[in-house]
Scaffold this motif. Structure first.
Motif, PDB file in Angstrom:
ATOM      1  N   ARG A  93     -14.000  -2.478  11.485  1.00 45.93           N
ATOM      2  CA  ARG A  93     -13.333  -2.663  10.201  1.00 45.93           C
ATOM      3  C   ARG A  93     -12.250  -3.730  10.243  1.00 45.93           C
ATOM      4  NH1 ARG A  93      -8.986  -0.328   8.511  1.00 45.93           N
ATOM      5  NH2 ARG A  93      -9.826   0.066   6.469  1.00 45.93           N
ATOM      6  N   ASN A 148      -7.620   3.071  -1.747  1.00 48.24           N
ATOM      7  CA  ASN A 148      -7.191   4.329  -1.122  1.00 48.24           C
ATOM      8  C   ASN A 148      -7.301   5.502  -2.093  1.00 48.24           C
ATOM      9  OD1 ASN A 148      -4.897   4.259  -2.773  1.00 48.24           O
ATOM     10  ND2 ASN A 148      -3.503   3.614  -1.153  1.00 48.24           N
ATOM     11  N   PHE A 152      -4.779   3.637  11.601  1.00 46.38           N
ATOM     12  CA  PHE A 152      -5.836   2.690  11.989  1.00 46.38           C
ATOM     13  C   PHE A 152      -5.809   1.418  11.150  1.00 46.38           C
ATOM     14  CE2 PHE A 152      -7.475   5.858   9.020  1.00 46.38           C
ATOM     15  CZ  PHE A 152      -7.834   5.039   7.965  1.00 46.38           C
ATOM     16  N   CYS A 153      -4.786   1.247  10.319  1.00 48.78           N
ATOM     17  CA  CYS A 153      -4.782   0.106   9.387  1.00 48.78           C
ATOM     18  C   CYS A 153      -4.842  -1.223  10.126  1.00 48.78           C
ATOM     19  CB  CYS A 153      -3.530   0.146   8.515  1.00 48.78           C
ATOM     20  SG  CYS A 153      -3.526  -1.192   7.291  1.00 48.78           S
ATOM     21  N   ARG A 171      -3.658  -3.812   9.199  1.00 50.43           N
ATOM     22  CA  ARG A 171      -2.378  -4.528   9.068  1.00 50.43           C
ATOM     23  C   ARG A 171      -1.518  -4.353  10.316  1.00 50.43           C
ATOM     24  NH1 ARG A 171       0.233  -2.487   3.655  1.00 50.43           N
ATOM     25  NH2 ARG A 171      -0.068  -0.532   4.766  1.00 50.43           N
ATOM     26  N   GLY A 180      -4.208  -4.559   1.953  1.00 49.21           N
ATOM     27  CA  GLY A 180      -3.299  -3.683   1.225  1.00 49.21           C
ATOM     28  C   GLY A 180      -4.148  -2.969   0.180  1.00 49.21           C
ATOM     29  N   ASN A 217      -0.023   3.907   1.528  1.00 48.56           N
ATOM     30  CA  ASN A 217      -0.304   4.570   2.802  1.00 48.56           C
ATOM     31  C   ASN A 217       0.247   3.741   3.954  1.00 48.56           C
ATOM     32  OD1 ASN A 217      -1.649   6.760   1.807  1.00 48.56           O
ATOM     33  ND2 ASN A 217      -3.689   6.122   2.471  1.00 48.56           N
ATOM     34  N   ASP A 218       0.216   4.366   5.113  1.00 49.24           N
ATOM     35  CA  ASP A 218       0.559   3.645   6.346  1.00 49.24           C
ATOM     36  C   ASP A 218      -0.353   4.200   7.450  1.00 49.24           C
ATOM     37  OD1 ASP A 218       1.808   2.089   8.225  1.00 49.24           O
ATOM     38  OD2 ASP A 218       3.506   3.451   8.484  1.00 49.24           O
ATOM     39  N   CYS A 219      -1.654   3.958   7.258  1.00 45.27           N
ATOM     40  CA  CYS A 219      -2.656   4.588   8.124  1.00 45.27           C
ATOM     41  C   CYS A 219      -2.512   4.151   9.583  1.00 45.27           C
ATOM     42  CB  CYS A 219      -4.065   4.230   7.653  1.00 45.27           C
ATOM     43  SG  CYS A 219      -4.398   4.702   5.959  1.00 45.27           S
ATOM     44  N   CYS A 252       0.850  -1.189   0.000  1.00 45.65           N
ATOM     45  CA  CYS A 252       0.000   0.000   0.000  1.00 45.65           C
ATOM     46  C   CYS A 252       0.885   1.238   0.000  1.00 45.65           C
ATOM     47  CB  CYS A 252      -0.904   0.007   1.233  1.00 45.65           C
ATOM     48  SG  CYS A 252      -2.100   1.369   1.199  1.00 45.65           S
TER      49      CYS A 252
HETATM   50  S1  SF4 Z   1      -5.963   1.226   5.874  1.00 46.63           S
HETATM   51 FE1  SF4 Z   1      -5.978   0.786   3.688  1.00 46.63          FE
HETATM   52  S2  SF4 Z   1      -5.059   2.625   2.785  1.00 46.63           S
HETATM   53 FE2  SF4 Z   1      -4.498   2.644   4.949  1.00 46.63          FE
HETATM   54  S3  SF4 Z   1      -2.500   1.634   5.040  1.00 46.63           S
HETATM   55 FE3  SF4 Z   1      -4.068   0.084   5.432  1.00 46.63          FE
HETATM   56  S4  SF4 Z   1      -4.428  -0.837   3.422  1.00 46.63           S
HETATM   57 FE4  SF4 Z   1      -3.408   1.125   3.068  1.00 46.63          FE
END
Ligand code: SF4
Length: 196
Positions: free
Chosen positions: A196, A98, A24-25, A27, A68, A20-22, A18
């Protein structure tokens, strides 16, 4: 795990990458969602994804979602969607994204999704570029936010349903996000941080 079921939908997990590195992700919160392990040892090929899907008859929709950003693999998304539309034309296809694909590829890719994708859900996540940058840490910096708005505008020309979404994390002005969606003429949805 390449495919997983949530509710009545079949989700496709095709990449863990991805831009981004949100904060709240999901992951960052363990290996998966809904009890599924979504860390991919290697990215699946188009053939492997199609085999993993099998016959999706009975599902309400098929969703490119992942753990991702699915549009990191645009050509794979197109090829799998082509197969699904040809073989199972009545099953709607959604992408959760995203919204940075046009930045990733340096061109407008939305036309390539026409006739293949029924719904695109774009994570807006904040009401302005500064907050987006603080929350999502995009590789492209604050420019990412403006490109997401432009992506939503362009997607409207080619995809029947375009949805902007936000996660209800503290500090986000949900009302302002809703107004941005209204100005763009797209749908708006708030996603629960918890669910989520
Ligand atoms: S929430 Fe979505 S956009 Fe944000 S880092 Fe995770 S996979 Fe990427």
């Amino acid at each position: 795990m390449i495919v997983y079921k949530l509710g009545e939908s079949l989700y496709l997990n095709i990449t863990n990458r991805c831009t981004n590195d949100c904060d709240f992700c999901i992951r960052k919160n363990g290996p998966g969602v809904g009890g599924y392990n979504l860390w991919l040892e290697k990215e699946p090929t188009t053939k492997e994804i199609i085999e993993a899907i099998g016959d999706p008859t009975g599902y309400k929709e098929v969703v490119f979602c992942g753990y991702g950003e699915p549009l990191m693999r645009l050509q794979v998304v197109i090829d799998v969607a082509k197969h699904l539309k040809k073989t199972y034309p009545n099953i709607p296809i959604r992408i959760n994204t995203n919204g940075q694909a046009n930045m990733i590829y340096g061109e407008d890719i939305t036309l390539q999704l026409e006739g293949l994708i029924d719904v695109i859900s774009i994570s807006l996540n904040a009401e302005n570029a500064e907050k987006y940058n603080d929350l999502c840490h995009p590789e492209y910096g604050e420019d990412a936010f403006y490109s997401i708005l432009e992506f939503a505008r362009k997607a409207k020309n080619h995809i029947p349903r375009v949805v902007l979404s936000v996660v209800d994390v503290p500090g986000i002005d949900i009302q302002k996000c809703a107004e941005l969606a209204e100005k763009l003429g797209v749908e708006f949805r708030v996603r629960s941080y918890e669910k989520r």
